[in-house]
Design a protein around this motif. Structure first.
Motif, PDB file in Angstrom:
ATOM      1  N   GLU A  26      36.433  30.967  49.574  1.00  0.00           N
ATOM      2  CA  GLU A  26      37.230  31.561  48.495  1.00  0.00           C
ATOM      3  C   GLU A  26      36.872  33.026  48.279  1.00  0.00           C
ATOM      4  N   VAL A  30      39.388  36.288  48.716  1.00  0.00           N
ATOM      5  CA  VAL A  30      39.619  37.269  47.651  1.00  0.00           C
ATOM      6  C   VAL A  30      39.325  38.673  48.158  1.00  0.00           C
ATOM      7  N   SER A  33      42.055  39.915  50.345  1.00  0.00           N
ATOM      8  CA  SER A  33      43.337  40.139  49.681  1.00  0.00           C
ATOM      9  C   SER A  33      43.356  41.370  48.769  1.00  0.00           C
ATOM     10  N   SER A  66      41.059  40.223  38.600  1.00  0.00           N
ATOM     11  CA  SER A  66      42.360  39.549  38.469  1.00  0.00           C
ATOM     12  C   SER A  66      42.538  38.487  39.550  1.00  0.00           C
ATOM     13  N   LEU A  67      42.101  38.779  40.782  1.00  0.00           N
ATOM     14  CA  LEU A  67      42.237  37.788  41.855  1.00  0.00           C
ATOM     15  C   LEU A  67      41.310  36.594  41.646  1.00  0.00           C
ATOM     16  N   ALA A  69      40.241  35.580  38.675  1.00  0.00           N
ATOM     17  CA  ALA A  69      40.752  34.852  37.509  1.00  0.00           C
ATOM     18  C   ALA A  69      41.927  33.958  37.903  1.00  0.00           C
ATOM     19  N   SER A  70      42.739  34.410  38.842  1.00  0.00           N
ATOM     20  CA  SER A  70      43.862  33.591  39.270  1.00  0.00           C
ATOM     21  C   SER A  70      43.392  32.341  40.013  1.00  0.00           C
ATOM     22  N   ARG A  71      42.148  32.340  40.454  1.00  0.00           N
ATOM     23  CA  ARG A  71      41.552  31.174  41.135  1.00  0.00           C
ATOM     24  C   ARG A  71      40.637  30.384  40.205  1.00  0.00           C
ATOM     25  N   GLN A  72      40.760  30.616  38.904  1.00  0.00           N
ATOM     26  CA  GLN A  72      39.999  29.878  37.886  1.00  0.00           C
ATOM     27  C   GLN A  72      38.503  30.178  37.917  1.00  0.00           C
ATOM     28  N   TRP A  73      38.104  31.383  38.246  1.00  0.00           N
ATOM     29  CA  TRP A  73      36.694  31.764  38.249  1.00  0.00           C
ATOM     30  C   TRP A  73      36.304  32.244  36.893  1.00  0.00           C
TER      31      TRP A  73
END
Length: 73
Positions: A26, A30, A33, A66-67, A69-73
């Motif tokens: 993961e 990130v 990306s 932001s990336l 957070a979008s993966r629930q970190w």
């Protein structure tokens, strides 16, 4: 962006690879990306580099946050 070097204090990377391989995947996704060129927004005010466009640490941190957070970190 890409990973060029890895610093692994106290064998943190090795622990991730053995015990939490999914998390390491993961993190790599990130990092890949994040658009590094979009983070070149800082205008240098240094005497020797005045006016050059540099990577902004603040913009880069926002992109990572932001990336992640979008993966629930």
């Amino acid at each position: 962006m890409k990973i060029v070097q890895v610093y692994s204090p106290l064998n943190g990377l090795e622990y991730l690879l053995v015990h939490k391989a999914g998390l390491w995947q993961e993190v790599q996704e990130v990092i890949r990306s994040v658009d590094g060129q979009a983070c070149r927004v800082k205008i240098s005010r240094e005497k020797t580099m005045r006016g050059r466009v540099l990577y902004s640490p603040v913009a880069m941190n926002r992109a990572f946050a932001s990336l992640l957070a979008s993966r629930q970190w």
